[in-house]
Design a protein around this motif. Structure first.
Motif, mmCIF file in Angstrom:
data_model
loop_
_atom_site.group_PDB
_atom_site.id
_atom_site.type_symbol
_atom_site.label_atom_id
_atom_site.label_comp_id
_atom_site.label_asym_id
_atom_site.label_seq_id
_atom_site.Cartn_x
_atom_site.Cartn_y
_atom_site.Cartn_z
ATOM 1 N N LEU A 144 2.144 -0.201 -47.158
ATOM 2 C CA LEU A 144 1.212 0.756 -46.580
ATOM 3 C C LEU A 144 1.161 2.016 -47.447
ATOM 4 O O LEU A 144 2.075 2.276 -48.235
ATOM 5 C CB LEU A 144 1.647 1.112 -45.155
ATOM 6 N N THR A 192 1.129 -8.456 -39.189
ATOM 7 C CA THR A 192 1.190 -7.958 -40.561
ATOM 8 C C THR A 192 0.586 -6.564 -40.664
ATOM 9 O O THR A 192 -0.098 -6.089 -39.753
ATOM 10 C CB THR A 192 0.420 -8.901 -41.517
ATOM 11 N N GLY A 193 0.841 -5.913 -41.807
ATOM 12 C CA GLY A 193 0.193 -4.658 -42.138
ATOM 13 C C GLY A 193 0.359 -3.568 -41.102
ATOM 14 O O GLY A 193 1.431 -3.399 -40.498
#
Length: 430
Positions: free
Chosen positions: A280, A335-336
């Motif tokens: 990120l 995810t993410g």
């Protein structure tokens, strides 16, 4: 003028002092979230596990100092104990200056340990005090109120330290990796480490001012033994007991605090590393702790409104553990940014755990309350051990970092759920 706990009201002046002290506790404790990525860069550490030693130094002090802190408070009194704890915090902040100047990670860890020793003394005094300056049934509410100050400070410190320590983090990190060992490389590290000077000089000055205020303000001494024995039916029974080991719910509460702090630190301090591993943007690495603590603040407000008016401390604790397990699982299998958000949301689940566990653990101890409180405070060592277990799973056993997070968190939540349903009752009926 303060209110007698037996009147069913909360003493106001001690409550205000506790709020100020919890702000200091929160600021220093949650600085770790910003320090972890910074020290890995500034001290040229090879793994996240090495950086997690900051958490070890910060939280292991509670294990060794909690019981001696109870003895110290018994000798010098509550007010002098508060002043002594603040002096230790000041000394630790001052030691950080030469540690940074000499790029000594070992000395830096010593400084963190000294600060944590002061906080252990402070915690040992404040928590039982909060439980007895008003009705025991609303102790979780009072701890939630001071928790707001604690977590507000925690929200501020990543922003302050992040903007100072982690400024241009990506570019400096890339430059350090490109440079070979030598004068230019060392000069860049030295310049980076000097960023610690200003913040910790400021901490030393601010805490010194608070210590003077605490010393000057009249703080009533509370007779823990008397209050507990006369306000709780179980405490009357405790007068027949001769040893702290005759209270199994206390030691089960110690383990509950151990795991409570473990999951709180994992969600609050590891989130920056978690965001980096999720690739990120730097914004999420810098301010992850703030996001988690905002969620914890929401949880504290929920506690203030709902406990004990709508739900009991035990019921709130059961709900929180179930929510914690659910959010952890979602984070592990997504995810993410979604995964990151659910780590931050663990703040809501974790917020009411300490306020509910601590009063349940010390309830009915009578004259053993101070010793029992020290034992409960020892459980803060969970914040020292659990990040290293996570780091071992991730860095040594090479478990995927999200799965390692799941494996570390779920067993802790399950034990807290056991304490909330059965553990806090064990031995009380005898």
């Amino acid at each position: 003028m303060t209110t007698n706990p037996n009147s069913g009201k909360t003493a106001i002046v001690p409550m205000l002092i506790c709020c100020a002290l919890f702000f200091i506790l929160g600021y220093i404790t949650w600085a770790n979230g910003a320090l972890i990525p910074f020290v890995r860069l500034a001290f040229n550490l090879e793994t996240d596990t090495q950086a997690f030693l900051i958490l070890f130094a910060s939280y292991i002090a509670y294990f060794f100092l909690a019981l001696p802190s109870s003895w110290i408070l018994g000798k010098i009194g509550f007010k002098n104990g508060l002043v002594a704890s603040l002096v230790l915090i000041i000394i630790g902040a001052i030691i950080i200056i030469p540690a940074a100047s000499n790029l000594s990670y070992q000395l830096f860890l010593v400084a963190i340990f000294v600060q944590a020793s002061g906080m252990a003394l402070l915690q040992t005094a404040i928590n039982p005090y909060l439980s007895i300056i008003g009705p025991i049934e609303s102790a979780a509410q009072r701890i939630s109120i001071v928790g707001i100050f604690n977590k507000t400070a925690g929200m501020i410190v990543p922003v302050v330290l992040g903007s100072i320590l982690l400024k241009d983090y990506d570019s400096i990190s890339s430059k350090i990796k490109e440079l070979k060992a030598g004068a230019e490389h060392d000069a860049l590290l030295a310049e980076l480490s000097e960023r610690l000077h200003g913040p910790y000089i400021g901490v030393a000055i601010g805490v010194a001012i608070l210590a003077i205020v605490v010393f000057a303000v009249k703080m009533p001494e509370v007779d823990v033994n008397k209050e507990e024995e006369t306000t709780d039916e179980a405490a009357v029974t405790s007068t027949k007991k001769t040893s702290i080991f005759q209270f199994p719910h206390l030691f089960l509460g110690f383990l509950a605090i151990f795991f409570c702090v473990a999951v709180e630190v994992m969600a609050g301090d590891i989130i920056g590393t978690y965001g980096r591993l999720l690739s990120l943007p730097p914004f999420f690495v810098k301010y992850g702790t703030t996001f988690t603590l905002v969620c914890m603040l929401v949880g504290y407000f929920i506690g203030i409104i709902s406990i004990p008016k709508f739900v009991s401390q035990q019921t709130a604790l059961r709900i929180c553990t179930i929510v914690g397990i659910t959010f952890t699982a979602i984070s592990a299998f997504s995810t993410g940014l979604t995964s990151y958000i659910f780590v931050a949301l663990l703040g809501i689940a974790n917020a009411l755990m300490w306020p509910a566990i601590f009063p349940l653990g010390i309830k009915g101890l009578g004259r053993f309350t101070k010793t029992g409180s020290g034992i409960m405070i020892m459980g803060i060592a969970g914040g020292a051990i659990w990040p290293l277990i996570y780091g071992y799973l991730k860095d040594t056993l090479h478990v995927d970092f999200q799965h390692a997070f799941l494996f570390a968190m779920v067993p802790a939540y399950l034990y807290i759920l056991f304490f909330a349903t059965k553990g806090h009752k064990i031995g009380k009926e005898n």
